[in-house]
Design an enzyme around this catalytic site. Sequence first.
Site, mmCIF file in Angstrom:
data_model
loop_
_atom_site.group_PDB
_atom_site.id
_atom_site.type_symbol
_atom_site.label_atom_id
_atom_site.label_comp_id
_atom_site.label_asym_id
_atom_site.label_seq_id
_atom_site.Cartn_x
_atom_site.Cartn_y
_atom_site.Cartn_z
ATOM 1 N N GLY A 219 -4.713 7.274 7.346
ATOM 2 C CA GLY A 219 -3.747 8.499 6.680
ATOM 3 C C GLY A 219 -3.385 8.475 5.057
ATOM 4 C CG PHE A 220 -6.684 8.081 3.810
ATOM 5 C CD1 PHE A 220 -7.763 6.576 3.407
ATOM 6 C CD2 PHE A 220 -7.102 8.465 4.606
ATOM 7 C CE1 PHE A 220 -8.618 6.190 4.817
ATOM 8 C CE2 PHE A 220 -8.087 8.000 5.924
ATOM 9 C CZ PHE A 220 -8.283 7.373 5.083
ATOM 10 C CD GLU A 685 -2.918 3.425 -2.667
ATOM 11 O OE1 GLU A 685 -3.356 4.201 -2.892
ATOM 12 O OE2 GLU A 685 -2.111 2.974 -1.959
#
Length: 718
Positions: A219-220, A685
């Site tokens: 997805g990112f 992240e």
Amino acid sequence: MRVEGRLKVTGAARFSADHPIEGAVHAVVVDGTVGRGRITGIDVSAATAQPGVLAVISHVNAPRLPYRDNTGSNNPPGRRLRVFQDDRIHFFGQPVAVALASTLQTAQHAASLVEVAYDAEQPSFDLDCAPTDEPVTYARGAAEQALASAAVRVDVTYRTSRNHHNPMEPHATIAAWDGDRLTVWDKTQWVGGTQAELAAVFGLPLASVRVLSPFVGGGFGSGLRCWPHVIVAALAARELGRPVKLVLTRRQMYFGTGFRPAYRYRLRLGSDRDGRLGAAAHHIRAETSRYENFQEGILSTGKMLYSTPHVSQEYRTVPLDVNTPLWMRGPGYATAAHVIESAMDELAYLIGVDPVELRHRNEPTHDESTGLPFSTRRLRECLTVGAREFGWQNRPRAPRSRRDGDWLIGTGTAAGVYDAMRSAAQAHARLDADGCAVVEAASSDMGPGTYTSMTQVAADALGLPMDRVQVRLGDSLMPPTPIHGGSQTMASVGSAVQDGCDNLRRQAITLAVQDADSPLYGADPDAVIVRQGRMSLRDRPARGETYCQLLSRQDRTHLEARGSFAPPPPPERFSLYGYAATFAEVAVDADLGLVRVRRLLGVYDAGRIVNPTLAESQAIGGMVGGIGTALLEHTVTDPRDGRIANANLADYLVPVNADVPELRAIYLRGEDREVDPIGVKGIGELVHVGVAPAIANAVFHATGRRIRELPITADMLQ
Ligand code: MOS
């Protein structure tokens, strides 16, 4: 080991488009071919004349949809793009019609035959010229005065390009109606958000919409909201009275599923001659769409990473004729780190201080933006351990002073920080009479290994081996969870799973100690532990019984419990962040300007690591993504019409194996119970933030050339 690994490598894991559904109609979106304007006519006669074509739907014949306000999702503020509700074109590639047919090939052919006429206007993509939305500002102290009187000043403007997420699995939706009830299988990082948006668009009660997303192939960030094609699929299914399957092409993913916005970021730093920061002024511009104002956490890093008495910030979004951007890995923080950590590197060379030492000199004692103490902050240690393990001390101070044949060699470093996010989450846990447990939460698993880490947490809390715990995810009927993003899943959902399984274990123990037929009868519940599904006294292990024995004697089919987690109510008592230090070595061809990353090392202060193998995998992925941002990834827009010129994986470059060198990750041992009961600070992240500037700083060290633009490409270094 990944509990879901076998399902994935054997193809048994069902991604959205894999869901088998009887009688599904194939939908192919017709993309608009102007960047701004109005549709003046749609000719569907050739398309509908094809055998097997069931319908072509556009704003001409689509029903008007209620489009109620949606407070249950994370849409940016603004008017939503209303699918097939009017003739306006807001961006190139906007869905203007959908062709529906019994086979995919027929639908594709029909879509290609739809003729759309436009009244085109000149779109704007200029981050510099366009008027902006109201700025977001922040100030402490008097930055301008402090800058004016600073002994040393750095005044630099960096530009970062638009990046696309490019998950391996394309976005896909299957929509099926049963009367007024809608069921959707969708690639999403938040079933709850997609459910809320569909309910709002179609004017349905929330309970009438079910969204399933058990497996997500990457997805990112691209799955963090509900995109127009999801509405298209649901609308078409309702019109036809049959299930509809819609899979975007790779090309369409560049038009309609968000991107990391391009930035122009001017940063001025003022320091004393030893590099101690006195002031920083940030002027930031980023693109957004004309119909929504997308903003992200670009300001936090500049407020708190280094001790700086005087800070001013101005963040302006520029409404352009583009699709709305969306969070992409390390959103905001990665871009801010690129600029701030590059500028710190510039300052280090300007005053002749080692870049690692410069960062040590600016270490704050507390979070200067809030006045709060850090819960845990081990950036110093990340830098120190990283410098040692990387062999940093051996580097020559002067740029362009190491060579290896035709290649100039350089090293660079950068710090990174990311918000240790967490949000309210729930989970459900059930223990069956056979001694196996089933745990459910609505969260997605986009690939980090959420199934596995949740299984670990549940197995630990229940005292069961992992193979007797089954975790189920990705269904809006399951207990609600936040977005599977912002690296908050382990902290939030993990804590809810732990709570539910703790409750379940305590329930079983309570039943046992109250049961006159149990060997544990009369025992203090707090003295009972569970191992391998067997409850026993901590200091007299012989006295005990298994969950199975208890449940079968009591004639129970199962026990169940809810679990929940919520962050403490505000005000926050601590400043909660994870920290990273990345070190890079690059080789730059002295004649051609080609950049090759030779090695990367990341050292992370991310709290407790639940699964070292998965964490290592996250770090490697984050570093590979950083190589892409630094050297390869750049979405190119044709300024004439907004067409994305490189909307495919041949022209939009992401790192491949040949681009990926030796990557090494070190997680500092520790935990942070202020963030969540498990003690994690989130890693997905953090491992990406700081990679690009470490590489860019190494490029400077190798060449003596400071490239203030991303990606850094060969032409800039010739
Ligand atoms: Mo991540 S950008 O929060 O999917």
